[in-house]
Design an enzyme around this catalytic site. Structure first.
Site, short mmCIF file in Angstrom:
data_model
loop_
_atom_site.label_atom_id
_atom_site.label_comp_id
_atom_site.label_asym_id
_atom_site.label_seq_id
_atom_site.Cartn_x
_atom_site.Cartn_y
_atom_site.Cartn_z
N GLU A 170 4.48 -7.08 7.19
CA GLU A 170 4.14 -5.69 7.39
C GLU A 170 4.88 -5.70 9.30
OE1 GLU A 170 2.41 -7.72 6.03
OE2 GLU A 170 0.98 -6.76 5.16
N ASP A 210 -2.28 -8.11 7.12
CA ASP A 210 -3.56 -7.63 6.87
C ASP A 210 -3.72 -7.68 5.15
OD1 ASP A 210 -2.12 -5.12 5.80
OD2 ASP A 210 -3.24 -4.32 6.20
N GLY A 234 -0.36 -4.76 0.49
CA GLY A 234 -1.61 -4.58 -0.36
C GLY A 234 -1.59 -5.35 -1.37
N GLY A 249 0.83 -1.22 -0.01
CA GLY A 249 -0.01 -0.28 -0.34
C GLY A 249 0.66 0.89 -0.37
#
Ligand code: NAD
Length: 638
Positions: A136, A144, A113, A64
């Site tokens: 992460e 996630d 992401g 992300g």
């Protein structure tokens, strides 16, 4: 939009990420553009399948775009991040549940992401350069975008290994761990995409797939399972430190760079998720608890500062000694109440809701709020926001797709059953959420089945607060079909539903759970009273026990001592919460069940006797069940 190219070519909806210089990192706008395109194509007969790919050799998508998250978070604005993650996770679920094939081509890095958009489709294609990873923990998050689903389902303890170390999987490892489906040499991808566009037929992919090189992870599986078997991060680190295997050393080096809190929460999240009722939505909902808090209470901002902004690679992590207290993990992963991650739901079901007391009232209101047509009935004169009220239980149940009951006891449940079963349509579902004796649950289920009605006993835990926040846990008994039909409603009223077995199994689970709860509350209260008499400070007692082997839900999440631990009824003069008389009811049910099944339950028996005395002759009626502490406090041994 310059960063993404969305179009329809032939029979295919095409999404190409076009930010190769930024390794195709996903911005919020890119997420939203993909989301809108997928929703349009879902109903579009001209689109048979979706193809996702990306420009550049280095990455499909390296994660992300965290620049905006950091810029807002560092100013104390946590809302932007929460909305970003919420909408990104909704997109991840949309891809996972998409009714048409979604084919992704994952060259180079697919991380964070990128996994969320590239690894949830129906056909995930890897090639020679593919590297898939969940790094992460190195920026103070947990894996996630739904990746905890794959991690929890990966063979053995690979999930813990991949999640805490951020190890980069090559193509065969990614297939072995469940993050990819097919290995196809990259030189063949362009021709395959053309064929997919022309035919709209994803079945042709299998014909092009070749055997990938051998998976290293598969060879290391036994060692990884042994090294990562611990119940908590602390256990795993102990095992790694004591091991002289080269893998242990490598893992320790990778983990040494990561946030201890993130790694501890990753291990806990995977242990919570693993089990038969795991779904992607559950994984995302649990991840969101962490990311929602990550900026304010976790290591996220510090992680980004050290890795990306100031690049000193010297993060000052919370719990840097790596002895992360269990209570810190619980705090990051506890339910979010009204901020719980939700998804679009099937709406418009006809629901009859009978018994609108303390629990039924907010549960029914949540169903109405989610867009269902709810008709309610209660003996008492009540009104509930969003409900149409009926004149009788029979009227509320007639024509309903699903009837829910939330009643005081088994006798009343049997009487309501006699009234509603004749009016319900065959094929309809009756979900009883009351806590009643196992015999009554089984009797009404048999009666319902004879009339062609699907029955589920689904008592709850979580109390009035959980009912209002929609975070109850359901323990369900009944057939697979009945459970599947009730499941979307459990998702609205709660955060977890466990299918425990046939009719009566839900009540059995509830009774056993609450017998443990009653016994541990008494043990916790008597230990506090003893600590008082020994002159031990209550806060110190909490600090020790909540992170030592005496910890329990009653200590860590519902501490009976006022002003100590998280807020609980003890901080509100022991107003319930969960009333002592309801605890007594459940303990009596446990003893009734123990008697009829000839089970020896001396602690349950003692707890029943103590709560009986407390409720009937010591002023416990109407008090929270944790008010056992002031009771013990006043007493001596005699
Ligand atoms: P409650 O007494 O507040 O509600 C029960 C409702 O049922 C009342 O409004 C009552 O008027 C209604 N009722 C009784 N007979 C009826 C009939 N024949 N037709 C229609 N309505 C009728 O109780 P509650 O706290 O909502 O608990 C409901 C159930 O949930 C109980 O079985 C309880 O053990 C269980 N439970 C309660 C909690 C809690 O914290 N309150 C937690 C978990 C489970």
């Amino acid at each position: 939009m310059p960063d993404i190219d969305i179009r329809v070519t032939g029979r295919a909806g095409r999404i190409t990420l076009t930010r190769p210089k930024a390794l195709n990192a996903m911005t919020y706008d890119m997420c939203m553009a993909i989301d809108a395109a997928l929703r349009n194509w879902r109903e579009d007969d001209a689109v048979d399948l979706v193809i996702m790919d990306a420009e550049g050799d280095k990455a499909f998508c390296a994660g992300g775009d965290i620049a905006d998250l950091y810029a807002t978070g560092i100013k104390g604005d946590f809302e932007y991040g929460r909305i970003f993650w919420r909408d990104e996770y909704r997109l991840n679920a949309l891809i996972f549940e998409y009714p048409k094939p979604v084919v992704s081509f994952l060259q180079g890095f697919t991380m964070g992401g990128g996994v969320g958009i590239g690894c949830h489709g129906s056909h995930r294609i890897v090639g020679e350069t593919s590297k898939i990873a969940l790094p992460e923990c190195s920026i103070g998050l947990i894996p996630d975008v739904g990746s905890t689903l794959m991690l929890a389902l990966a063979p053995g303890r690979l999930g813990e290994y991949l999640g805490t170390t951020g190890h980069r999987m090559g193509p065969s490892d990614a297939i072995f761990a469940g993050f990819a489906d097919h290995y196809i040499p990259i030189a063949d991808w362009a021709a395959l995409i053309e064929m997919l566009e022309a035919s709209g037929n994803a079945k042709i992919i299998e014909k092009h797939a070749t055997t990938p090189p051998e998976s290293t992870l598969e060879q290391q599986q036994t060692v990884i399972d042994a090294l990562f078997a611990g119940e908590s991060l602390g256990d795993i680190l102990n095992t790694l430190t004591r091991s002289d295997d080269a893998m242990a050393n490598e893992a320790l080096t990778l983990m040494g760079r990561n946030s201890p809190l993130s790694m501890a929460c990753t291990v806990e999240a995977l242990h919570r998720l693993r089990g038969p009722s795991l779904t992607l939505r559950k994984a995302l909902e649990l991840e969101y608890r962490y990311t929602y808090r990550a900026m304010e209470h976790g290591d996220f901002l510090e992680g980004i500062r050290a890795q990306i902004i100031e690049k000193d690679r010297n993060p000052r992590w919370l719990h840097a000694d790596q002895a992360v207290p269990a209570v810190a993990v619980s705090k990051m992963l506890q339910p979010l109440g009204k901020n719980t991650l939700t998804f679009e739901e099937t709406t418009g079901m006809k629901i009859g809701f009978i018994g609108l007391g303390n629990m039924g009232n907010p549960m029914a209101a949540n169903l109405a709020k989610a867009g269902h047509e709810v008709t309610g009935f209660d003996m008492a004169d009540v009104s509930v926001a969003g409900l149409t009220m009926a004149g009788s239980g029979a009227e509320a149940a007639a024509n309903a797709d699903i009837v829910i009951t939330m009643l005081p006891n088994g006798k009343i449940l049997r009487a309501v059953g006699d009234e509603i079963i004749p009016t319900m349509q065959p094929g309809a579902v009756w979900v009883d959420c009351s806590t009643v004796d196992v015999d009554s649950a089984r009797a009404v289920a048999d009666q319902a089945k004879e009339a062609g009605i699907l029955a589920v006993d689904a008592p709850v835990s979580g109390g009035i607060g959980g009912a209002a926040a929609g975070t109850l846990t359901f323990m369900a008994g009944g057939s697979d079909t009945a459970f599947a039909k009730a499941a979307p409603l459990f998702d609205i009223m709660g955060q977890k539903a466990v299918h425990c077995g046939d009719s009566g199994a839900g009540q059995a689970a509830k009774i056993c759970n609450n017998m443990i709860l009653g016994v541990t509350m008494i043990a916790t209260c008597e230990a506090f009273a003893l600590a008082d008499k020994l002159g031990l400070d209550r806060q110190k007692m909490f600090d020790v026990v909540s992170t030592s082997s005496g910890y329990s839900w009653t200590m860590n999440a519902y501490c009976p001592a006022p002003g100590v631990g998280p807020e609980s009824p003890a901080d509100n003069n022991y107003q319930p919460g969960f009333a002592a008389e309801l605890m007594l009811k459940d303990l009596r049910l446990s003893q009734q069940a123990a008697e009829s099944s000839d089970a020896d339950t001396p602690m349950g028996q003692a707890a029943t006797a103590l709560y009986e005395q407390f409720v009937e002759s010591e002023g416990g009626l109407g008090m929270d069940f944790s008010a056992m502490l002031p009771r013990f406090e006043k007493r001596g041994r005699g």
